[in-house]
Write a protein that holds these residues in place. Structure first.
Motif, mmCIF file in Angstrom:
data_model
loop_
_atom_site.group_PDB
_atom_site.id
_atom_site.type_symbol
_atom_site.label_atom_id
_atom_site.label_comp_id
_atom_site.label_asym_id
_atom_site.label_seq_id
_atom_site.Cartn_x
_atom_site.Cartn_y
_atom_site.Cartn_z
ATOM 1 N N UNK A 21 0.818 -1.218 0.000
ATOM 2 C CA UNK A 21 0.000 0.000 0.000
ATOM 3 C C UNK A 21 0.847 1.260 0.000
ATOM 4 N N UNK A 22 1.937 1.255 0.756
ATOM 5 C CA UNK A 22 2.680 2.475 1.036
ATOM 6 C C UNK A 22 3.941 2.660 0.198
ATOM 7 N N UNK A 23 4.571 1.557 -0.188
ATOM 8 C CA UNK A 23 5.924 1.641 -0.741
ATOM 9 C C UNK A 23 5.944 1.846 -2.255
ATOM 10 N N UNK A 24 6.981 2.569 -2.679
ATOM 11 C CA UNK A 24 7.263 2.692 -4.107
ATOM 12 C C UNK A 24 8.144 1.541 -4.578
ATOM 13 N N UNK A 25 8.910 0.994 -3.643
ATOM 14 C CA UNK A 25 9.814 -0.104 -3.988
ATOM 15 C C UNK A 25 10.046 -0.969 -2.767
ATOM 16 N N UNK A 26 10.156 -2.266 -2.979
ATOM 17 C CA UNK A 26 10.412 -3.202 -1.897
ATOM 18 C C UNK A 26 11.795 -3.823 -2.063
ATOM 19 N N UNK A 27 12.472 -3.969 -0.921
ATOM 20 C CA UNK A 27 13.805 -4.558 -0.900
ATOM 21 C C UNK A 27 13.775 -5.718 0.086
ATOM 22 N N UNK A 28 14.260 -6.858 -0.341
ATOM 23 C CA UNK A 28 14.259 -8.059 0.485
ATOM 24 C C UNK A 28 15.678 -8.321 0.997
ATOM 25 N N UNK A 29 15.783 -8.555 2.303
ATOM 26 C CA UNK A 29 17.047 -8.963 2.908
ATOM 27 C C UNK A 29 16.977 -10.461 3.157
ATOM 28 N N UNK A 30 17.791 -11.195 2.443
ATOM 29 C CA UNK A 30 17.755 -12.650 2.497
ATOM 30 C C UNK A 30 19.175 -13.194 2.396
#
Length: 238
Positions: free
Chosen positions: A195-204
Motif C-alpha cells: 500500500x505504502x511503498x514505491x519499492x520493496x527490498x528483500x534482505x535474504x
C-alpha cells in the motif's frame, strides 16, 4: 540524492548476518525492507545509523553531485521500541531538543505548530511521556525528524503500534516527506508494504535484492516475495 550501500558486512561471533549487502536508495521513494525474523533488518539499520560498527563495506551519500561517507547526523532512526525521557512531558522534551539544536538548525515553525502537524492535542503534548502509548511515542520520534530533516530516515516497524486513524495520518505524512528524504522502513506486513511503498527490498541470506516494481500491485506480489524468502534458514532475532 542517493544512499549507496557498498558490500556491507556484519558478523556476530560465528554468524555472518550481512554478507556483502549492497543497494542504492534514492530520494523521492518510500522503500519497504522485508525479511524474515533474524534476517538482519535491525542489524542493517544499526549499521546505517552508526549504532553498530560494520565489519566491512561502506555507506555513501551522494548529494548535489558530491559523494561522501554518511555521518550519524545524516540519519534519523525511529526505533521499534522508542527511547525517550519519560520524566518529561512531550512539550518539555521537544522544547529542550529545539533549544539545544537552535544554533545548528533552522527552525521553520514554532513548537506548537510542529505538534499540530503530528495531530497531538494540547492535553497530550503536556502529558508525561511515561503515560504515552507506544504509538504516541513513535509520533514524538517522528516529530524530531520534522525539525531536524535528516536526509535519511529509517523506521523499524513504524506503523504496527498505531490505531487505524493515526496509521493513516502517518502514511500520508511519509508520502509528503519522501520528496525531501530517503525513507526506508522495515515491516513484516506485506499489505502495508504494497500500500505504502514505491519499492520493496528483500534482505535474504545477508544480501539485498529488489522486488520488481511491476509486481507490487499484481496478484503475484505475495507469492513472489515468499519465493524470495522461503529458502531462508535464519530463525533468531538480530
Amino acid at each position: 540524492m542517493r544512499l549507496i550501500l557498498d558490500h556491507i558486512k556484519k558478523q556476530f561471533e560465528d554468524k555472518q548476518v550481512l554478507q556483502g549487502a549492497g543497494f542504492t536508495f534514492e530520494k523521492g521513494k518510500i522503500y519497504g525492507l522485508l525479511g524474515r525474523n533474524g534476517a538482519g533488518k535491525t542489524t542493517l539499520f544499526d549499521c546505517l545509523s552508526g549504532e553498530k560498527n560494520m565489519d566491512g563495506g561502506q555507506v555513501l551519500l551522494e548529494e548535489n553531485g558530491r559523494t561522501r561517507k554518511i555521518s550519524e547526523q545524516d540519519v534519523g532512526y525511529v526505533y521499534s521500541l522508542p527511547i525517550l525521557p519519560e520524566f518529561l512531558t512531550g512539550f518539555e522534551f521537544v522544547k529542550f531538543f529545539m533549544d539545544i539544536n537552535r544554533n545548528k538548525l533552522q527552525m521553520e515553525k514554532s513548537i506548537d505548530e510542529y505538534f499540530d502537524m503530528m495531530s497531538m492535542t494540547a492535553e497530550d503534548r503536556h502529558k508525561l511521556i511515561k503515560g504515552y502509548s507506544h504509538g504516541m511515542k513513535n509520533k514524538l520520534q517522528m516529530l524530531l525528524f520534522l525539525i531536524t530533516k535528516p536526509p535519511v530516515i529509517l523506521l523499524d516497524e513504524p506503523l504496527t503500534s498505531f490505531d487505524v486513524i493515526v496509521a493513516l495520518e502517518m502514511k500520508n505524512m511519509l508520502k509528503e516527506m519522501k520528496s525531501d528524504h530517503i525513507l526506508i522502513f522495515s515491516t513484516h506486513i506485506l499489505q502495508l508494504a504494497s500500500d505504502l511503498c514505491d519499492e520493496l527490498v528483500v534482505l535474504n541470506k545477508g544480501k539485498l535484492s529488489s522486488v520488481p516494481s511491476e509486481l507490487l500491485q499484481s496478484a503475484e506480489f505475495e507469492q513472489s516475495v515468499i519465493n524470495l524468502l522461503k529458502d531462508e534458514s535464519h530463525a533468531e532475532n538480530t
